[in-house]
Design a protein around this motif. Structure first.
Motif, PDB file in Angstrom:
ATOM      1  N   ARG A  66       0.822  -1.220   0.000  1.00 26.70           N
ATOM      2  CA  ARG A  66       0.000   0.000   0.000  1.00 26.70           C
ATOM      3  C   ARG A  66       0.851   1.264   0.000  1.00 26.70           C
ATOM      4  O   ARG A  66       0.321   2.367   0.136  1.00 26.70           O
ATOM      5  N   TYR A  69       1.291   4.749  -5.001  1.00 28.45           N
ATOM      6  CA  TYR A  69       0.088   4.981  -5.793  1.00 28.45           C
ATOM      7  C   TYR A  69       0.495   5.219  -7.244  1.00 28.45           C
ATOM      8  O   TYR A  69       1.658   5.474  -7.557  1.00 28.45           O
ATOM      9  N   SER A  82       2.391   6.785  -1.074  1.00 25.61           N
ATOM     10  CA  SER A  82       0.980   6.983  -0.761  1.00 25.61           C
ATOM     11  C   SER A  82       0.776   7.582   0.621  1.00 25.61           C
ATOM     12  O   SER A  82       1.697   7.671   1.441  1.00 25.61           O
ATOM     13  N   HIS A  84      -0.855   6.146   2.880  1.00 27.99           N
ATOM     14  CA  HIS A  84      -0.713   5.048   3.847  1.00 27.99           C
ATOM     15  C   HIS A  84       0.721   5.001   4.385  1.00 27.99           C
ATOM     16  O   HIS A  84       0.940   4.809   5.592  1.00 27.99           O
ATOM     17  N   ASN A 158     -11.381  12.125   0.116  1.00 27.66           N
ATOM     18  CA  ASN A 158     -10.479  11.639  -0.934  1.00 27.66           C
ATOM     19  C   ASN A 158      -9.568  12.747  -1.439  1.00 27.66           C
ATOM     20  O   ASN A 158      -8.356  12.540  -1.644  1.00 27.66           O
ATOM     21  N   LYS A 241      -3.178  -2.698  -6.586  1.00 27.23           N
ATOM     22  CA  LYS A 241      -3.664  -1.919  -5.445  1.00 27.23           C
ATOM     23  C   LYS A 241      -4.256  -0.587  -5.908  1.00 27.23           C
ATOM     24  O   LYS A 241      -5.255  -0.118  -5.352  1.00 27.23           O
ATOM     25  N   SER A 242      -3.661   0.018  -6.927  1.00 25.91           N
ATOM     26  CA  SER A 242      -4.188   1.276  -7.451  1.00 25.91           C
ATOM     27  C   SER A 242      -5.535   1.069  -8.125  1.00 25.91           C
ATOM     28  O   SER A 242      -6.424   1.916  -8.035  1.00 25.91           O
ATOM     29  N   GLN A 244      -7.671  -1.263  -7.238  1.00 24.42           N
ATOM     30  CA  GLN A 244      -8.600  -1.463  -6.126  1.00 24.42           C
ATOM     31  C   GLN A 244      -9.041  -0.139  -5.514  1.00 24.42           C
ATOM     32  O   GLN A 244     -10.202   0.011  -5.127  1.00 24.42           O
ATOM     33  N   ARG A 245      -8.125   0.815  -5.410  1.00 23.02           N
ATOM     34  CA  ARG A 245      -8.453   2.104  -4.798  1.00 23.02           C
ATOM     35  C   ARG A 245      -9.133   3.055  -5.770  1.00 23.02           C
ATOM     36  O   ARG A 245      -9.527   4.157  -5.397  1.00 23.02           O
ATOM     37  N   GLU A 247      -7.744   4.509  -8.385  1.00 29.76           N
ATOM     38  CA  GLU A 247      -6.839   5.521  -8.925  1.00 29.76           C
ATOM     39  C   GLU A 247      -6.656   5.347 -10.424  1.00 29.76           C
ATOM     40  O   GLU A 247      -6.463   6.334 -11.157  1.00 29.76           O
TER      41      GLU A 247
END
Length: 276
Positions: A66, A69, A82, A84, A158, A241-242, A244-245, A247
């Motif tokens: 995480r 990004y 990121s 996180h 966000n 992961k990007s 999923q978020r 982005e």
């Protein structure tokens, strides 16, 4: 001592009078700030301990996955550390407060005035930014006005998380942040001790779960899966992961392969020949 104050309050425009609850909250916040400064001076950070904790934390796959990004902008892909990772580094460094606050909401003009900040209460190093968040979302059909209270709250949060990230990084030592990013990258390349072949198989299976086939990944990396390196797998983890978020989208990162007219004609001819 870290006191994340990350919240974007979803409320109506502030009334002209101050209620009892608001007055109590203001007093409590002022006392909390004073106490944080006193504690920071009495219990200053141990830099060696902070570095050791950062190194141990960045060796964990849960954080490394995480820590970065990526998103498209102007035909290019923007990447970086990121929020996180920023929050975790603030925790490791210690005596840091950070947060996001909605200063004012203007429903008539459809916008919120926000403030993101990070404050090293030990050294009194502070970074803050005030910005306007329009109550609009970009869609394929153009900007769309947002009126639902929950949607406005999520939009503000966000948008604000990016400023919180930059504020935290602005008060942390650059060498501390750069070493953390290097360790996270190394953790991604190591894959938590899994053999490379296993990590490749896991990556293919993971992307198949969101409708991205292995041939699209191979086209993206420009080589067969048998030739993927540790860096390739690490890059795929960041991309997933990007996605999923929200982005980036799977279609942006792995465009479906286009079929030419000649290929379609050739396939049709082959099918007719087989039928004959």
């Amino acid at each position: 001592m870290n006191q994340p104050v990350e919240h974007a309050r979803a409320h109506a425009p502030a009334p002209s009078r101050i209620g009892q609850g608001t007055a109590v909250e203001q007093s409590r916040a002022a006392a909390e700030v004073q106490a944080a400064v006193v504690v920071a001076q009495q219990c200053p950070r141990n830099i060696q301990s902070a570095v050791a904790e950062m190194r141990e934390s960045c060796k964990q796959m849960g954080l490394a996955e995480r820590a970065f990004y990526r998103y498209p902008k102007g035909g290019q892909t923007i990447t970086g550390a990121s929020v996180h990772l920023a929050r975790e580094l603030a925790r490791c460094w210690g005596n840091v407060q950070y947060g996001l606050t909605e200063l004012r909401r203007d429903d008539e003009y459809g916008q919120s005035e926000m403030q993101a900040f990070a404050w090293d209460v030990q050294t009194n190093s502070r970074n803050s930014s005030t910005f306007i968040v329009p109550h609009r979302r970009d869609t394929r059909d153009g900007p769309k006005q947002v009126t639902d209270m929950r949607d406005i709250y999520e939009l503000n949060t966000n948008q604000g998380s990016r400023r919180v990230r930059e504020s935290i990084f602005a008060i942390l030592p650059p060498w501390f942040v750069e070493e953390a990013k290097d360790i996270c990258n190394q953790t991604l390349r190591n894959g938590g001790g899994k053999p490379l072949a296993q990590r490749v198989a896991d990556a293919i299976k993971t992307f198949e779960g969101i409708g991205v086939t292995s041939d699209r990944i191979e086209a993206r990396l420009e080589r067969d899966s048998g030739k993927w390196t540790e860096h390739d797998v690490a890059q795929l983890i960041v991309i997933f992961k990007s996605i999923q978020r929200g982005e980036v989208t799977a279609e942006d990162e792995f465009p479906p392969q286009r079929v030419s007219v000649d290929e379609i004609t050739g396939q049709a001819a082959a099918a007719e020949g087989g039928a004959a």
